[in-house]
Design a protein around this motif. Structure first.
Motif, PDB file in Angstrom:
ATOM      1  N   LEU A 171      33.205  42.530  38.588  1.00 31.56           N
ATOM      2  CA  LEU A 171      34.630  42.368  38.867  1.00 31.56           C
ATOM      3  C   LEU A 171      35.126  41.132  38.140  1.00 31.56           C
ATOM      4  O   LEU A 171      34.517  40.057  38.231  1.00 31.56           O
ATOM      5  N   PHE A 172      36.230  41.277  37.425  1.00 34.91           N
ATOM      6  CA  PHE A 172      36.915  40.141  36.826  1.00 34.91           C
ATOM      7  C   PHE A 172      38.169  39.878  37.661  1.00 34.91           C
ATOM      8  O   PHE A 172      39.074  40.720  37.714  1.00 34.91           O
ATOM      9  N   MET A 173      38.213  38.733  38.308  1.00 32.16           N
ATOM     10  CA  MET A 173      39.281  38.436  39.263  1.00 32.16           C
ATOM     11  C   MET A 173      40.119  37.261  38.792  1.00 32.16           C
ATOM     12  O   MET A 173      39.602  36.175  38.507  1.00 32.16           O
ATOM     13  N   GLY A 174      41.419  37.466  38.729  1.00 32.45           N
ATOM     14  CA  GLY A 174      42.350  36.381  38.500  1.00 32.45           C
ATOM     15  C   GLY A 174      42.793  35.809  39.835  1.00 32.45           C
ATOM     16  O   GLY A 174      42.796  36.511  40.850  1.00 32.45           O
ATOM     17  N   VAL A 175      43.174  34.535  39.859  1.00 26.56           N
ATOM     18  CA  VAL A 175      43.583  33.895  41.107  1.00 26.56           C
ATOM     19  C   VAL A 175      44.827  33.050  40.876  1.00 26.56           C
ATOM     20  O   VAL A 175      45.131  32.655  39.750  1.00 26.56           O
ATOM     21  N   HIS A 176      45.535  32.786  41.950  1.00 30.79           N
ATOM     22  CA  HIS A 176      46.710  31.901  41.901  1.00 30.79           C
ATOM     23  C   HIS A 176      46.280  30.445  41.941  1.00 30.79           C
ATOM     24  O   HIS A 176      46.885  29.586  41.295  1.00 30.79           O
ATOM     25  N   GLY A 177      45.240  30.164  42.733  1.00 32.12           N
ATOM     26  CA  GLY A 177      44.801  28.789  42.879  1.00 32.12           C
ATOM     27  C   GLY A 177      43.342  28.697  43.263  1.00 32.12           C
ATOM     28  O   GLY A 177      42.732  29.676  43.719  1.00 32.12           O
ATOM     29  N   MET A 178      42.761  27.520  43.055  1.00 26.36           N
ATOM     30  CA  MET A 178      41.382  27.260  43.481  1.00 26.36           C
ATOM     31  C   MET A 178      41.301  25.820  43.955  1.00 26.36           C
ATOM     32  O   MET A 178      41.873  24.907  43.348  1.00 26.36           O
ATOM     33  N   ASP A 179      40.577  25.635  45.063  1.00 27.22           N
ATOM     34  CA  ASP A 179      40.544  24.342  45.752  1.00 27.22           C
ATOM     35  C   ASP A 179      39.150  24.140  46.323  1.00 27.22           C
ATOM     36  O   ASP A 179      38.473  25.102  46.713  1.00 27.22           O
TER      37      ASP A 179
END
Length: 279
Positions: A171-179
């Protein structure tokens, strides 16, 4: 650079990315932390941004704000191209892959056009349209059903149900944010649920996120950093972010976006239909 010019540039960066850290601004402009803090205070007084601990955020975007696809696709283009090119190296003929929605995964879809005999499962209207309309080899493209979001993702119970019986290699997953503490997130509750379902369907989870996603948090958590077997980001991520991600994710790949490779024939962005299955 004059103070006013620097402040105008800072305001534009915050508007584009939603948030920015003091450390990133000192590196970019070559000035002291005190100078940047004074700039932020001046901009905050004039209503151009909100000053927060360690940096600033835009007054226009909160944790529930979800920019439209057309707005996001013009941001950090070089970084997204480099990230997508690196991700495409992981896909070989015969693979079954999944793509979440987003502009980085849409960019990856364009790089997959030359990979034969793959099956792509996606809830991205844009990625599915690109793969179906422009594919150059025998490929199978499965577009899930669901409710369309501003980022052109299909989400909700229909999508989750469609994913429950599927199993993909990666799975290639894009995200809005990472913390560091909150992991990967998105502004959309249903998109978070859909992305978690995609993670469950995959043997390997690869997150694609440019440096602007670091230290940004959306309303809904998707998964913790440890859920990513691999994270691909660009070289402009700050030192602290790189250190946290190296400890948190399974593996970290940092790419240089200065001269990214591009597909032989750039594809136009066109509107695409929703729902259904394409083969």
């Amino acid at each position: 650079m004059l103070a006013r010019q620097r402040q105008e540039a800072i305001a534009e960066l915050v508007r584009q990315h939603g948030s920015i850290r003091v450390g990133a601004l000192t590196e970019r402009f070559g000035v002291s932390h005190m100078t940047i803090r004074r700039d932020l205070e001046s901009l905050a007084r004039r209503g151009h941004l909100d000053k927060v601990h360690g940096g600033a955020v835009t007054t226009e975007h909160g944790s529930t704000a979800e920019p439209a696809f057309r707005e996001k696709r013009s941001r950090e283009v070089a970084a997204k191209e480099a990230i997508a090119a690196e991700a495409a190296r992981l896909v070989v003929p015969g693979c079954a892959v999944a793509l979440t929605a987003g502009t980085t995964t849409w960019t990856l879809a364009r790089y997959l056009l030359d990979v034969p005999d793959i099956t792509v499962v996606t809830n991205s209207v844009r990625a599915a349209h690109t793969l179906h309309a422009h594919r150059r080899h025998r490929q199978t493209v499965v577009l899930t059903g669901g409710v369309r979001t501003p980022s052109d993702a299909l989400v909700g119970p229909v999508t989750v149900a469609a994913l429950a019986s599927l199993h993909v290699d990666v799975l290639f997953m894009g995200v809005h944010g990472m913390d560091a503490r909150k992991g990967f997130s998105t502004p959309n509750l249903e998109e978070a649920e859909t992305n978690r379902a995609m993670c469950r369907s995959a043997r390997r989870v690869v997150v694609l996120a440019d440096h602007t996603k670091w230290d940004t948090t959306g309303l809904a958590a998707i998964v913790a950093l440890e859920a990513a077997d691999l994270l691909i980001t660009d070289a402009r991520i700050d030192r602290h972010g790189r250190e946290v991600l190296e400890r948190g994710v399974g593996a970290l790949t940092v790419v240089e976006p200065a001269r990214p490779p591009r597909p032989a024939a750039p594809l136009p962005l066109t509107d695409a239909p929703t729902g259904g299955v394409r083969t």
